[in-house]
Scaffold this active site. Structure first.
Site, short mmCIF file in Angstrom:
data_model
loop_
_atom_site.label_atom_id
_atom_site.label_comp_id
_atom_site.label_asym_id
_atom_site.label_seq_id
_atom_site.Cartn_x
_atom_site.Cartn_y
_atom_site.Cartn_z
N ASP A 11 0.86 -1.19 0.00
CA ASP A 11 0.00 0.00 0.00
C ASP A 11 0.90 1.23 0.00
O ASP A 11 1.79 1.37 0.84
CB ASP A 11 -0.89 -0.02 1.25
CG ASP A 11 -1.95 1.07 1.23
OD1 ASP A 11 -3.14 0.73 1.27
OD2 ASP A 11 -1.59 2.26 1.19
N GLU A 110 -3.06 0.11 -3.88
CA GLU A 110 -2.72 -1.11 -3.14
C GLU A 110 -2.98 -2.37 -3.95
O GLU A 110 -3.82 -2.38 -4.86
CB GLU A 110 -3.51 -1.18 -1.82
CG GLU A 110 -4.99 -1.21 -2.05
CD GLU A 110 -5.78 -1.33 -0.76
OE1 GLU A 110 -5.50 -2.22 0.06
OE2 GLU A 110 -6.73 -0.55 -0.62
P1 TTP Z 1 -5.23 5.18 1.37
O1 TTP Z 1 -4.25 4.12 0.99
O2 TTP Z 1 -6.34 4.82 2.29
O3 TTP Z 1 -4.47 6.40 2.07
P2 TTP Z 1 -3.05 7.02 1.75
O4 TTP Z 1 -2.31 6.25 0.70
O5 TTP Z 1 -3.23 8.48 1.42
O6 TTP Z 1 -2.32 6.95 3.15
P3 TTP Z 1 -1.75 5.63 3.89
O7 TTP Z 1 -2.02 4.46 3.01
O8 TTP Z 1 -0.28 5.89 4.03
O9 TTP Z 1 -2.47 5.60 5.18
O10 TTP Z 1 -5.87 5.80 0.07
C1 TTP Z 1 -5.16 5.97 -1.15
C2 TTP Z 1 -5.57 7.26 -1.83
O11 TTP Z 1 -6.97 7.29 -2.05
C3 TTP Z 1 -5.25 8.49 -1.02
O12 TTP Z 1 -3.92 8.96 -1.22
C4 TTP Z 1 -6.28 9.47 -1.50
C5 TTP Z 1 -7.47 8.61 -1.89
N1 TTP Z 1 -8.50 8.69 -0.82
C6 TTP Z 1 -9.51 9.65 -0.94
O13 TTP Z 1 -9.54 10.40 -1.92
N2 TTP Z 1 -10.43 9.74 0.07
C7 TTP Z 1 -10.42 8.93 1.18
O14 TTP Z 1 -11.27 9.07 2.07
C8 TTP Z 1 -9.37 7.95 1.29
C9 TTP Z 1 -9.30 7.05 2.50
C10 TTP Z 1 -8.44 7.86 0.26
MG MG Z 2 -2.13 4.18 0.87
#
Ligand code: TTP
Ligand code: MG
Length: 358
Positions: A11, A110
């Site tokens: 991820d 991911e």
């Molecule tokens: P995530 O993998 O949940 O979050 P992240 O990569 O930003 O952070 P980390 O994995 O390190 O905790 O989500 C991937 C992408 O999806 C994120 O960069 C932006 C988008 N996203 C949204 O637009 N809204 C949301 O509510 C979430 C959870 C993610």
């Molecule tokens: Mg992420």
């Protein structure tokens, strides 16, 4: 656990924000928040994501941008560039794909890698994870975290365990102990509503869930009760499947001011569909399901979906389905704050599939 698979879950860390940092080196060392325009604290949209520095201020994904502004007024606020993130995601996924026997992309940032036949043991799997992490960092200048475990559930929970740039290895004999310490909220499918019901049953940790009688869970949650109990024991038999690379694709928008005029809602839907339809065509994706999301001014949120009997990539079909799904929520004297459209049930790279064939 009678399971000899070795699964990696990868991820990307703070994905959208990491790409923005890469594109703008001057953002380095500063809190970066990707999302709606904060408008000096008056903005009405939400945070998509933020880098780990911004998280130290308490900023989180899906939080109202106005709240983020209060918590972190000196942050760098950036509007999302979805096309760029889609390209970076595609490039990274292509790079990862060559390593496992089977690869399953589960969202924009991911994926699962079944490396059972590629490595001898968990030590080799950890080395492979290190190699992939370095390659992504060198070539794409973003970091990721990796979880390694005997099944998809454990691997996914492990990748989330140490972030950013972490690697967490959970061998089969440690899986039960690892999962039992987590909060139930970490388990896939358990959101705030299920969490609240579990809390009423005095279940907050996975260990408490594991000790709960399956019958109680099934009586309360139906068939998902069984699944919950299985998960609490670290059991997940699901295979890494290459069929779908992306589970869904969509957009949502928060209106500048709450609206009750259906025309404005329909126009917004049209614009959202126009935006992500380009991505659908560019990625050669077809879908079966269209869903909408409506949030009223009091934040009450509804979703509705329609599934076709065929795969399609037709823009007008999405617009028509979305407009139809929205109808019951319009003209009822309530003001709407947000509208979203999404397509799912995706089928990739099968452009030739027509209505008649399915
Ligand atoms: P995530 O993998 O949940 O979050 P992240 O990569 O930003 O952070 P980390 O994995 O390190 O905790 O989500 C991937 C992408 O999806 C994120 O960069 C932006 C988008 N996203 C949204 O637009 N809204 C949301 O509510 C979430 C959870 C993610
Ligand atoms: Mg992420």
């Amino acid at each position: 656990m009678s399971n000899d698979k070795i699964i990696l879950h990868l991820d990307l860390d703070a994905f959208f924000a990491s790409v923005e940092e890469r594109e703008h080196p001057k953002y380095k060392g500063k809190p970066v928040i990707v999302g709606a325009d904060p408008k000096n604290g008056q903005g009405r949209g939400v945070v998509a994501t933020c880098n780990y520095l911004a998280r130290e201020f308490g900023v989180r994904s899906a939080m109202p941008i106005s709240k983020a502004w209060k918590l972190c007024p000196r942050g760098i606020y950036v509007r999302p560039n979805f096309e760029l993130y889609a390209k970076v995601s595609h490039d990274i996924m292509s790079l990862i794909k060559k390593y496992p026997d089977k690869f399953e992309q589960v969202s924009v940032d991911e994926g699962f890698l079944d490396v059972t036949n590629k490595v001898k043991d968990y030590e080799e799997a950890e080395k492979l994870a290190g190699k992939i992490k370095k390659e992504i960092l060198n070539k794409e200048k973003v970091t990721c975290s990796v979880g390694i475990g005997p099944n998809k559930l454990i691997a996914k929970l492990a990748s989330d365990y140490k972030k950013p740039y972490g690697t967490t290895v959970i061998k089969p004999e440690d899986a039960r102990k690892f999962i039992s310490k987590l909060n139930v909220r970490k388990l896939p499918g358990i959101g705030p509503k299920t969490e609240a019901v579990l809390k009423e049953l005095k279940i907050e940790t996975v260990n408490q869930l594991a000790k709960t009688d399956v019958k109680t869970l099934v009586d309360t949650f139906g068939v998902f009760g069984y699944r919950m109990h299985e998960m609490s024991l670290g059991i997940d038999e699901s295979e890494v499947t290459e069929e779908y690379e992306t589970k869904s694709l969509g957009r949502e928008t928060t209106f500048e001011e709450d609206v009750d005029n259906p025309e404005i809602v329909f126009n917004a839907i049209g614009e959202l569909v126009d935006e992500f339809h380009e991505e659908i065509i560019a990625s050669d994706i077809q879908f079966k399901t269209v869903s909408i999301k409506i949030r009223y001014e009091n934040f009450e949120t509804h979703t509705r979906a329609k599934t076709f009997e065929f795969y399609t990539n037709e823009k007008q079909l999405v617009k028509d389905a979305a407009n139809q799904l929205c109808q019951p929520f319009l003209n009822i004297g309530r003001k709407i704050r947000l509208v979203g459209v999404r397509v799912s049930g995706l089928n990739l790279g099968e452009k030739q599939k027509t209505l008649k064939e399915v």
